[in-house]
Design a protein around this motif. Structure first.
Motif, PDB file in Angstrom:
ATOM      1  N   TYR A  28     -32.857 -34.151  37.394  1.00 11.03           N
ATOM      2  CA  TYR A  28     -31.910 -35.156  37.849  1.00 11.03           C
ATOM      3  C   TYR A  28     -32.093 -35.389  39.336  1.00 11.03           C
ATOM      4  CZ  TYR A  28     -27.458 -37.102  39.321  1.00 11.03           C
ATOM      5  OH  TYR A  28     -26.491 -37.880  39.894  1.00 11.03           O
ATOM      6  N   ARG A  29     -32.139 -36.604  39.773  1.00 12.10           N
ATOM      7  CA  ARG A  29     -32.252 -36.945  41.192  1.00 12.10           C
ATOM      8  C   ARG A  29     -33.471 -36.275  41.801  1.00 12.10           C
ATOM      9  NH1 ARG A  29     -28.811 -34.561  46.050  1.00 12.10           N
ATOM     10  NH2 ARG A  29     -30.345 -32.952  45.591  1.00 12.10           N
ATOM     11  N   ASN A  30     -34.661 -36.648  41.351  1.00  9.36           N
ATOM     12  CA  ASN A  30     -35.873 -36.002  41.832  1.00  9.36           C
ATOM     13  C   ASN A  30     -36.591 -36.876  42.852  1.00  9.36           C
ATOM     14  OD1 ASN A  30     -37.601 -33.797  41.889  1.00  9.36           O
ATOM     15  ND2 ASN A  30     -38.947 -34.669  40.340  1.00  9.36           N
ATOM     16  N   TYR A  31     -35.904 -37.208  43.954  1.00 13.31           N
ATOM     17  CA  TYR A  31     -36.510 -38.049  44.979  1.00 13.31           C
ATOM     18  C   TYR A  31     -37.565 -37.313  45.789  1.00 13.31           C
ATOM     19  CZ  TYR A  31     -32.572 -41.138  44.036  1.00 13.31           C
ATOM     20  OH  TYR A  31     -31.658 -41.955  43.425  1.00 13.31           O
ATOM     21  N   CYS A  32     -37.457 -35.992  45.822  1.00 12.20           N
ATOM     22  CA  CYS A  32     -38.365 -35.226  46.664  1.00 12.20           C
ATOM     23  C   CYS A  32     -38.680 -33.902  45.999  1.00 12.20           C
ATOM     24  CB  CYS A  32     -37.733 -34.990  48.033  1.00 12.20           C
ATOM     25  SG  CYS A  32     -38.809 -34.139  49.211  1.00 12.20           S
ATOM     26  N   MET A  33     -39.936 -33.513  46.110  1.00 15.42           N
ATOM     27  CA  MET A  33     -40.375 -32.189  45.696  1.00 15.42           C
ATOM     28  C   MET A  33     -41.041 -31.539  46.886  1.00 15.42           C
ATOM     29  SD  MET A  33     -41.962 -33.083  41.936  1.00 15.42           S
ATOM     30  CE  MET A  33     -42.052 -31.375  41.427  1.00 15.42           C
ATOM     31  N   GLY A  34     -41.058 -30.227  46.886  1.00 14.55           N
ATOM     32  CA  GLY A  34     -41.619 -29.579  48.059  1.00 14.55           C
ATOM     33  C   GLY A  34     -42.103 -28.169  47.804  1.00 14.55           C
ATOM     34  N   TRP A  35     -42.807 -27.672  48.794  1.00 14.81           N
ATOM     35  CA  TRP A  35     -43.249 -26.276  48.830  1.00 14.81           C
ATOM     36  C   TRP A  35     -42.596 -25.602  50.033  1.00 14.81           C
ATOM     37  CZ3 TRP A  35     -45.934 -23.781  45.149  1.00 14.81           C
ATOM     38  CH2 TRP A  35     -46.654 -24.536  44.223  1.00 14.81           C
ATOM     39  N   PHE A  36     -42.105 -24.418  49.798  1.00 10.41           N
ATOM     40  CA  PHE A  36     -41.490 -23.595  50.825  1.00 10.41           C
ATOM     41  C   PHE A  36     -42.201 -22.249  50.857  1.00 10.41           C
ATOM     42  CE2 PHE A  36     -37.574 -25.999  51.777  1.00 10.41           C
ATOM     43  CZ  PHE A  36     -37.635 -26.936  50.763  1.00 10.41           C
ATOM     44  N   ARG A  37     -42.007 -21.519  51.935  1.00 13.21           N
ATOM     45  CA  ARG A  37     -42.543 -20.170  51.991  1.00 13.21           C
ATOM     46  C   ARG A  37     -41.586 -19.274  52.759  1.00 13.21           C
ATOM     47  NH1 ARG A  37     -47.804 -21.099  55.966  1.00 13.21           N
ATOM     48  NH2 ARG A  37     -46.650 -21.411  57.926  1.00 13.21           N
ATOM     49  N   GLN A  38     -41.677 -17.993  52.439  1.00  8.05           N
ATOM     50  CA  GLN A  38     -40.865 -16.997  53.127  1.00  8.05           C
ATOM     51  C   GLN A  38     -41.682 -15.736  53.321  1.00  8.05           C
ATOM     52  OE1 GLN A  38     -37.062 -16.044  51.331  1.00  8.05           O
ATOM     53  NE2 GLN A  38     -36.259 -15.367  53.307  1.00  8.05           N
ATOM     54  N   ALA A  39     -41.863 -15.378  54.572  1.00 12.67           N
ATOM     55  CA  ALA A  39     -42.565 -14.148  54.915  1.00 12.67           C
ATOM     56  C   ALA A  39     -41.536 -13.041  55.099  1.00 12.67           C
ATOM     57  CB  ALA A  39     -43.369 -14.346  56.198  1.00 12.67           C
ATOM     58  N   PRO A  40     -41.945 -11.795  54.944  1.00 14.96           N
ATOM     59  CA  PRO A  40     -41.005 -10.675  55.105  1.00 14.96           C
ATOM     60  C   PRO A  40     -40.321 -10.714  56.465  1.00 14.96           C
ATOM     61  CG  PRO A  40     -43.037  -9.906  54.134  1.00 14.96           C
ATOM     62  CD  PRO A  40     -43.282 -11.329  54.537  1.00 14.96           C
ATOM     63  N   GLY A  41     -39.007 -10.599  56.450  1.00 17.31           N
ATOM     64  CA  GLY A  41     -38.256 -10.579  57.692  1.00 17.31           C
ATOM     65  C   GLY A  41     -38.051 -11.924  58.339  1.00 17.31           C
ATOM     66  N   LYS A  42     -38.505 -12.987  57.686  1.00 17.54           N
ATOM     67  CA  LYS A  42     -38.366 -14.327  58.251  1.00 17.54           C
ATOM     68  C   LYS A  42     -37.556 -15.216  57.314  1.00 17.54           C
ATOM     69  CE  LYS A  42     -42.566 -14.341  61.041  1.00 17.54           C
ATOM     70  NZ  LYS A  42     -43.795 -15.110  61.395  1.00 17.54           N
ATOM     71  N   GLU A  43     -37.031 -16.294  57.858  1.00 17.08           N
ATOM     72  CA  GLU A  43     -36.299 -17.246  57.040  1.00 17.08           C
ATOM     73  C   GLU A  43     -37.268 -18.114  56.238  1.00 17.08           C
ATOM     74  OE1 GLU A  43     -32.293 -17.811  59.829  1.00 17.08           O
ATOM     75  OE2 GLU A  43     -33.602 -19.514  59.392  1.00 17.08           O
ATOM     76  N   ARG A  44     -36.751 -18.639  55.137  1.00 18.17           N
ATOM     77  CA  ARG A  44     -37.555 -19.556  54.347  1.00 18.17           C
ATOM     78  C   ARG A  44     -37.777 -20.840  55.135  1.00 18.17           C
ATOM     79  NH1 ARG A  44     -34.747 -21.010  48.950  1.00 18.17           N
ATOM     80  NH2 ARG A  44     -33.526 -22.330  50.346  1.00 18.17           N
ATOM     81  N   GLU A  45     -38.982 -21.374  55.056  1.00 15.78           N
ATOM     82  CA  GLU A  45     -39.292 -22.602  55.770  1.00 15.78           C
ATOM     83  C   GLU A  45     -39.957 -23.605  54.845  1.00 15.78           C
ATOM     84  OE1 GLU A  45     -42.321 -22.454  58.776  1.00 15.78           O
ATOM     85  OE2 GLU A  45     -43.513 -20.947  57.706  1.00 15.78           O
ATOM     86  N   GLY A  46     -39.672 -24.857  55.085  1.00 23.70           N
ATOM     87  CA  GLY A  46     -40.313 -25.921  54.339  1.00 23.70           C
ATOM     88  C   GLY A  46     -41.731 -26.120  54.838  1.00 23.70           C
ATOM     89  N   VAL A  47     -42.672 -26.211  53.932  1.00 25.20           N
ATOM     90  CA  VAL A  47     -44.081 -26.330  54.278  1.00 25.20           C
ATOM     91  C   VAL A  47     -44.570 -27.759  54.093  1.00 25.20           C
ATOM     92  CG1 VAL A  47     -46.400 -25.585  53.647  1.00 25.20           C
ATOM     93  CG2 VAL A  47     -44.538 -23.925  53.697  1.00 25.20           C
ATOM     94  N   ALA A  48     -44.256 -28.338  52.945  1.00 19.86           N
ATOM     95  CA  ALA A  48     -44.743 -29.682  52.636  1.00 19.86           C
ATOM     96  C   ALA A  48     -43.802 -30.334  51.634  1.00 19.86           C
ATOM     97  CB  ALA A  48     -46.160 -29.631  52.072  1.00 19.86           C
ATOM     98  N   TYR A  49     -43.693 -31.662  51.766  1.00 16.73           N
ATOM     99  CA  TYR A  49     -42.813 -32.421  50.877  1.00 16.73           C
ATOM    100  C   TYR A  49     -43.537 -33.653  50.366  1.00 16.73           C
ATOM    101  CZ  TYR A  49     -39.323 -29.746  53.484  1.00 16.73           C
ATOM    102  OH  TYR A  49     -38.599 -28.738  54.077  1.00 16.73           O
ATOM    103  N   ILE A  50     -43.174 -34.079  49.160  1.00 16.83           N
ATOM    104  CA  ILE A  50     -43.690 -35.339  48.637  1.00 16.83           C
ATOM    105  C   ILE A  50     -42.537 -36.075  47.966  1.00 16.83           C
ATOM    106  CG2 ILE A  50     -44.477 -34.254  46.471  1.00 16.83           C
ATOM    107  CD1 ILE A  50     -46.847 -36.283  46.552  1.00 16.83           C
ATOM    108  N   LYS A  51     -42.372 -37.324  48.342  1.00 21.34           N
ATOM    109  CA  LYS A  51     -41.276 -38.115  47.806  1.00 21.34           C
ATOM    110  C   LYS A  51     -41.722 -38.885  46.559  1.00 21.34           C
ATOM    111  CE  LYS A  51     -38.705 -38.785  52.087  1.00 21.34           C
ATOM    112  NZ  LYS A  51     -38.101 -39.793  52.999  1.00 21.34           N
ATOM    113  N   SER A  52     -40.751 -39.522  45.914  1.00 17.72           N
ATOM    114  CA  SER A  52     -41.054 -40.268  44.696  1.00 17.72           C
ATOM    115  C   SER A  52     -41.969 -41.457  44.985  1.00 17.72           C
ATOM    116  CB  SER A  52     -39.762 -40.744  44.035  1.00 17.72           C
ATOM    117  OG  SER A  52     -38.948 -41.444  44.948  1.00 17.72           O
ATOM    118  N   ASP A  53     -42.025 -41.926  46.233  1.00 15.83           N
ATOM    119  CA  ASP A  53     -42.960 -43.008  46.585  1.00 15.83           C
ATOM    120  C   ASP A  53     -44.314 -42.450  47.016  1.00 15.83           C
ATOM    121  OD1 ASP A  53     -41.809 -43.837  49.989  1.00 15.83           O
ATOM    122  OD2 ASP A  53     -42.439 -41.957  49.060  1.00 15.83           O
ATOM    123  N   ARG A  54     -44.464 -41.119  46.855  1.00 19.47           N
ATOM    124  CA  ARG A  54     -45.710 -40.393  47.167  1.00 19.47           C
ATOM    125  C   ARG A  54     -45.968 -40.243  48.665  1.00 19.47           C
ATOM    126  NH1 ARG A  54     -48.686 -38.822  42.902  1.00 19.47           N
ATOM    127  NH2 ARG A  54     -48.075 -39.707  40.887  1.00 19.47           N
TER     128      ARG A  54
END
Length: 117
Positions: A28-54
């Motif tokens: 539902y409502r899939n305007y954006c998909m993305g990849w995130f990463r989290q290293a030990p002791g660090k906060e999760r960060e957004g790495v890359a995103y792709i929207k429905s318009d590519r």
């Protein structure tokens, strides 16, 4: 909705990996998909995103090295990672069901480990 990542592993610095994220179920409502990463002791960060318009966007730390793409026919999201560095070591997660501003993701995978030595 289920997201299943694969393709992680151990690689030497300078190497490449391609992560995949298979999406099953209607999102539902899939305007954006993305990849995130989290290293030990660090906060999760957004790495890359792709929207429905590519259209795509990347974190500065991976720009020019990582490429996000999706195959709508296969319901699969990809992250091609080249010129990997030790600082790319982290658990990588895919996410779906994001808003148009690539926030508030509703669905998450379980993660796949990437280790760069």
């Amino acid at each position: 909705v289920q997201l299943v990542e694969s393709g992680g592993g151990s690689v030497q610095a300078g190497g490449s990996l391609r992560l995949s994220c298979a999406v099953s179920g209607a999102t539902y409502r899939n305007y954006c998909m993305g990849w995130f990463r989290q290293a030990p002791g660090k906060e999760r960060e957004g790495v890359a995103y792709i929207k429905s318009d590519r259209s795509t966007s990347y974190a500065d730390s991976v720009k020019g090295r990582f490429t996000i793409s999706k195959d709508s026919a296969k319901n699969t999201l990809y992250l091609r990672m080249n010129s990997l560095k030790p600082e790319d070591t982290a658990m990588y997660y895919c996410a779906a069901g994001g808003s148009w501003y690539c926030a508030d993701f509703s669905y998450w995978g379980q993660g796949t480990q990437v280790t760069v030595s």
